[in-house]
Design an enzyme around this catalytic site. Structure first.
Site, short mmCIF file in Angstrom:
data_model
loop_
_atom_site.label_atom_id
_atom_site.label_comp_id
_atom_site.label_asym_id
_atom_site.label_seq_id
_atom_site.Cartn_x
_atom_site.Cartn_y
_atom_site.Cartn_z
N ASP A 26 29.59 11.46 -14.86
CA ASP A 26 30.36 10.65 -15.81
C ASP A 26 29.43 10.16 -16.92
O ASP A 26 28.36 9.64 -16.65
CB ASP A 26 30.94 9.47 -15.01
CG ASP A 26 31.78 8.54 -15.86
OD1 ASP A 26 32.85 8.17 -15.40
OD2 ASP A 26 31.36 8.18 -16.97
N ASP B 192 35.03 12.73 -20.58
CA ASP B 192 33.65 12.36 -20.26
C ASP B 192 33.32 12.44 -18.78
O ASP B 192 32.32 11.88 -18.35
CB ASP B 192 33.36 10.94 -20.77
CG ASP B 192 34.13 9.89 -20.00
OD1 ASP B 192 35.14 10.23 -19.38
OD2 ASP B 192 33.70 8.72 -20.02
N GLU B 193 34.14 13.13 -17.99
CA GLU B 193 33.90 13.18 -16.54
C GLU B 193 34.18 14.57 -15.99
O GLU B 193 35.11 15.23 -16.42
CB GLU B 193 34.92 12.29 -15.82
CG GLU B 193 34.58 10.85 -15.71
CD GLU B 193 35.75 10.11 -15.11
OE1 GLU B 193 35.99 10.26 -13.90
OE2 GLU B 193 36.44 9.42 -15.85
#
Length: 415
Positions: free
Chosen positions: A6, A101-102
């Site tokens: 993340d 974003d992960e």
DNA sequence: TCTGGGGTCCTAGGACCC
DNA sequence: TCTGGGGTCCTAGGACCC
């Protein structure tokens, strides 16, 4: 072992990559219309500025603390995300990109997962400039929880090797920290005497299923280390697609700008359809008044299409029809949106018997030509007049950074 | 003055079928 | 007096996620 990687304060970190003066300085990113706080660097979190806070409520505090404030620059964030994901894909054969974003990675049979995670984190930061935190455990839910805790550790990595590590983590986390337990469920669970994540893991899954439904029961099993959620390496086909925006102010039901905005949304939505190789079987539009005035209202109109379509002009026309039937002339609307539903693969759908194949082909060629021109000349260079004359876009967006990586004219310069 | 945007899944209940 | 059993599909609403 499932790993969650993340990006830390992703949007804020993207802004920092191209402006070294921002390192160590508090950085904050705002939503559309510069309305709400949607990303905060560590320093901004420490100032006590909440995620989702309306900016006007915290602007003075930001000014006083010297916070660098940005309007959202999604062209930049999307491209930086692509770079990060490329590195993650190189690190593992099975990756699920979970959000901008992960990503989840499957690491089976790795001798030293912790060393792997540290190396991965260092490599991504070196090659993209984006700092990562990484959590690992026997299920997705545990990997998420571990990652959340990892953000506060010096190395930014937490691997749940064994049951003792799992127990120590769960005992230190609240219900709301658990992926899948939100603000509605948590109080209902607490009423049963479940306080920590460890308490939830100790609950009876069958009882939880009966009282709270399947997702909570799965959550309990996952916390126990039983993996119930598969890694989705291939993104499932999209079922619906939405384009909506709040207006900077408010618009009356018959204001031509309202229709222009909505047509703009449907054009963008149709473009997304074509990019994804999809057609829509139905369309819905909605209008909303401000939720912060007394009794905010939500009006919607729906139409099923005779056959699936990705045609901007056909969809705009329907959109206009629906709007005329829907909008209340005296109402002050704050937000408008278009939802395309019942999406199907454009390549495997059967035309209506007797429909004009030639006309359809010509229209499809037209759409392709429009998309190509807009790609070359910039979004919205060519569009129907119904969408209104182009407004000075991003006017007043003084806080917008440059599109450092996606526009020739915005390339960074070195001296 | 000012308050984001885009998704998914699950469940209950109603309509309808044989 | 008394009124079956088993299934599907659709929708709205609620919950969650980033």
């Amino acid at each position: 072992m499932i790993v969650l990687a993340d990006c830390n304060s992703f949007y804020a970190s993207c802004e920092r990559v191209f402006d070294p003066l921002l390192r160590g300085r508090p950085v904050l990113v705002l939503s559309n219309n510069d309305g709400c706080v949607i990303a905060r660097s560590k320093e901004v979190k420490e100032l006590g500025i909440a995620m989702g806070a309306p900016y006007f409520q915290v602007a003075a505090r930001c000014e006083a603390a010297g916070v660098a404030v940005f309007s959202a620059n999604f062209a930049l964030y999307g491209d930086m995300s692509r770079r990060v994901m490329t590195h993650l894909r190189e690190a593992s054969p099975s990756v699920e990109i979970y959000s901008i974003d992960e990503a989840f990675l499957d690491l089976q049979g790795l001798a030293d997962p912790e060393a792997f995670c540290r190396d991965l984190s260092a490599r991504v930061e070196r090659n993209t400039g984006i700092p990562l935190s990484i959590g690992a455990g026997p299920s997705k839910t545990l990997a998420k929880l571990a990652d959340d805790a990892a953000k506060k550790l010096p190395g930014g990595v937490l691997v749940l090797h064994d049951d003792a590590a799992r127990r120590a983590l769960l005992q230190s986390r609240d219900l709301e920290d658990v992926w899948g337990i939100g603000s509605r469920l948590a109080p209902r669970l607490r009423a049963l005497g479940l306080i920590s994540a460890w308490d939830l893991a100790g609950a009876d899954p069958e009882m939880m299923r009966q009282r709270f439904g399947l997702p909570v029961a799965r959550c309990v099993r996952e916390l126990r280390g039983e993996s119930c959620l598969e890694l989705e390496e291939v993104a499932p086909a999209k079922q619906s697609l939405c384009v909506s925006r709040s207006f900077p102010g408010e618009l009356r039901g018959r204001d031509p700008q309202l229709e222009a905005a909505l047509i703009g949304h449907v054009l963008r939505a149709a473009e997304k359809l074509r990019q994804g190789g999809l057609k829509a079987g139905a369309i819905q539009i909605f209008l909303e008044t401000s939720a912060f005035r007394c009794a905010g209202r939500h009006d919607a109109a729906f139409r099923r299409l005779a056959e699936p379509s990705d045609d901007s002009l056909a969809l705009s026309r329907i959109c206009g029809d629906l709007l005329r039937g829907l909008s209340q002339p005296l109402c002050l609307y704050k937000k408008a949106g278009v939802i395309l539903l019942d999406l199907v693969d454009a390549s495997c759908w059967q035309p209506l018997l007797g429909s004009d194949e030639g006309a359809r082909q010509r229209r499809s060629d037209l759409m392709n030509a429009v998309d190509k021109l807009n790609q070359q000349l910039g979004r919205d260079s060519l569009r129907p007049l119904a969408a209104g004359l182009l407004q000075a876009r991003d006017k007043g967006k003084v806080r917008l950074s440059r599109r450092w990586t996606t526009s020739w004219s915005d390339l960074p310069e070195t001296h």
